[in-house]
Design an enzyme around this catalytic site. Structure first.
Site, short mmCIF file in Angstrom:
data_model
loop_
_atom_site.label_atom_id
_atom_site.label_comp_id
_atom_site.label_asym_id
_atom_site.label_seq_id
_atom_site.Cartn_x
_atom_site.Cartn_y
_atom_site.Cartn_z
N SER A 137 8.06 -59.79 -7.84
CA SER A 137 8.75 -60.69 -6.93
C SER A 137 8.16 -61.87 -6.59
CB SER A 137 8.90 -59.55 -5.80
OG SER A 137 9.30 -60.44 -4.51
N TYR A 167 5.15 -54.00 0.44
CA TYR A 167 5.91 -54.45 -0.75
C TYR A 167 5.09 -55.75 -1.56
CZ TYR A 167 10.12 -56.29 -3.55
OH TYR A 167 10.72 -56.51 -4.44
P1 NDP Z 1 18.35 -52.02 -6.88
O1 NDP Z 1 17.91 -51.03 -5.45
O2 NDP Z 1 19.83 -52.65 -6.86
O3 NDP Z 1 18.34 -51.06 -8.28
C1 NDP Z 1 16.90 -50.57 -8.19
C2 NDP Z 1 17.10 -49.93 -9.78
O4 NDP Z 1 15.79 -49.22 -9.92
C3 NDP Z 1 18.19 -48.61 -9.85
O5 NDP Z 1 18.56 -48.71 -11.10
C4 NDP Z 1 17.27 -47.22 -9.53
O6 NDP Z 1 17.79 -46.34 -10.29
C5 NDP Z 1 16.01 -47.80 -10.00
N1 NDP Z 1 15.00 -46.87 -9.30
C6 NDP Z 1 14.44 -47.01 -8.12
N2 NDP Z 1 13.57 -46.29 -7.84
C7 NDP Z 1 13.51 -45.65 -9.16
C8 NDP Z 1 12.52 -44.59 -9.30
N3 NDP Z 1 11.67 -43.74 -8.39
N4 NDP Z 1 12.68 -44.03 -10.59
C9 NDP Z 1 13.56 -44.42 -11.60
N5 NDP Z 1 14.32 -45.53 -11.30
C10 NDP Z 1 14.26 -45.99 -10.23
O7 NDP Z 1 17.24 -52.99 -6.96
P2 NDP Z 1 17.39 -54.40 -7.53
O8 NDP Z 1 17.98 -54.48 -8.94
O9 NDP Z 1 17.32 -55.50 -6.54
O10 NDP Z 1 15.62 -54.62 -7.81
C11 NDP Z 1 15.19 -54.43 -9.27
C12 NDP Z 1 13.76 -54.71 -9.10
O11 NDP Z 1 13.73 -56.30 -8.80
C13 NDP Z 1 12.62 -54.12 -8.14
O12 NDP Z 1 11.63 -53.93 -8.94
C14 NDP Z 1 12.70 -55.02 -7.00
O13 NDP Z 1 11.39 -54.96 -6.30
C15 NDP Z 1 12.62 -56.35 -8.00
N6 NDP Z 1 13.17 -57.46 -6.90
C16 NDP Z 1 14.54 -57.57 -6.54
C17 NDP Z 1 14.80 -58.66 -5.82
C18 NDP Z 1 16.20 -58.72 -5.14
O14 NDP Z 1 16.39 -59.84 -4.24
N7 NDP Z 1 17.27 -57.97 -5.54
C19 NDP Z 1 13.97 -59.84 -5.51
C20 NDP Z 1 12.58 -59.64 -6.04
C21 NDP Z 1 12.35 -58.52 -6.80
P3 NDP Z 1 18.59 -45.22 -9.35
O15 NDP Z 1 19.69 -45.74 -8.47
O16 NDP Z 1 19.20 -44.20 -10.44
O17 NDP Z 1 17.45 -44.48 -8.58
#
Ligand code: NDP
Length: 237
Positions: free
Chosen positions: A132, A146
């Protein structure tokens, strides 16, 4: 023929948001894709059926399950670690168990998955971890855990690049700014504050992040490793 035809890709955390866009992108480019999920069973099954990828239940908070999943999927040509989440709140009030779970998902899992993938990964393999821009800049209170977790990935990439470089395996961190997903919807209450920090005043799209991931996984990026790649509309500039 797609750019990733014949390649095997594992995405940790692929059921929704940025991870789902990454799954779609690699499938569109011809790769065989397996992705993990934890809570979103329906979304995962739907994405798998739609794209012809394979969804497997693996909680990234469970270190041994992550290692076993990577081992069972190996060898992979490309590992993408996307699973991650943020906790917001007063550092003095937050539950230490919840903070430790965040570190397990955001830091421990990327490390152990990267090392396990590298064991069987062919020369020239690629490891890409979603960090991030908050690894570089944290302009608001309440998100120290975070920020810590995403900064930690930077040191990991610098170190593992040295470990795996002799085999031509690269490891890079993609650092998004605000991206329109369930975790950070563009219609959310933080929108105006976030956009005020940015030169391009909109949320990014998951597909834009997936494009950067695909480039890092592709043949033009073989000399790019141990590096952070920010895609944030100048949020952190
Ligand atoms: P979402 O919450 O929309 O999606 C998260 C994804 O990660 C889902 O597919 C979820 O699966 C999976 N996930 C979360 N926890 C677990 C776990 N314990 N085990 C397995 N899978 C898991 O998040 P984003 O798409 O927004 O974010 C994705 C990445 O990008 C993260 O690392 C986040 O920190 C990073 N990021 C996002 C930003 C944003 O503004 N959106 C900005 C900067 C970084 P499920 O629902 O099936 O558990």
């Amino acid at each position: 023929m797609g750019l990733f035809e014949g390649k095997s890709v594992l995405v940790l955390g692929g059921s929704r948001g940025i991870g789902a866009a990454i799954v779609r992108r690699f499938r569109a480019d011809g790769a065989q894709v397996t992705f993990t999920y934890a809570g979103s069973h329906e979304a995962a099954q739907q994405l798998a059926a739609e794209t012809g990828s394979t969804a497997v239940l693996t909680d990234s908070a469970d270190r041994d399950a992550v290692i076993a999943r990577v081992r069972d999927s190996s060898p992979v040509d490309v590992l993408v670690v996307n699973a991650g989440f943020a906790l917001f709140g007063d550092a003095l009030e937050q539950d230490p168990d919840a903070i430790d779970r965040l570190f397990r998902v955001n830091v421990h899992a990327p490390y152990h998955a990267s090392v396990e993938a590298a064991r069987q990964m062919p020369n020239g393999g690629r490891i890409i971890v979603i960090g991030s821009v908050n690894g570089d800049r944290m302009p608001v209170p309440g998100m120290a855990s975070y920020a810590l977790s995403k900064s930690a990935l930077q040191g990991m990439a610098r170190g593992l690049a040295r470990d795996f470089g002799p085999r031509g395996i690269t490891i890079n961190i993609v650092q998004p700014g605000p991206i329109d997903t369930d975790a950070n919807p563009e219609g959310g209450p933080m929108r105006d504050l976030m956009h005020s920090f940015m030169a391009i005043k909109r949320h990014g799209r998951p597909e834009e992040v997936a494009g950067m991931v695909a480039w890092l996984a592709g043949p033009e990026a073989g000399f790019v490793t141990g590096a952070m790649h920010t895609i944030d509309g100048a949020f952190g500039a």
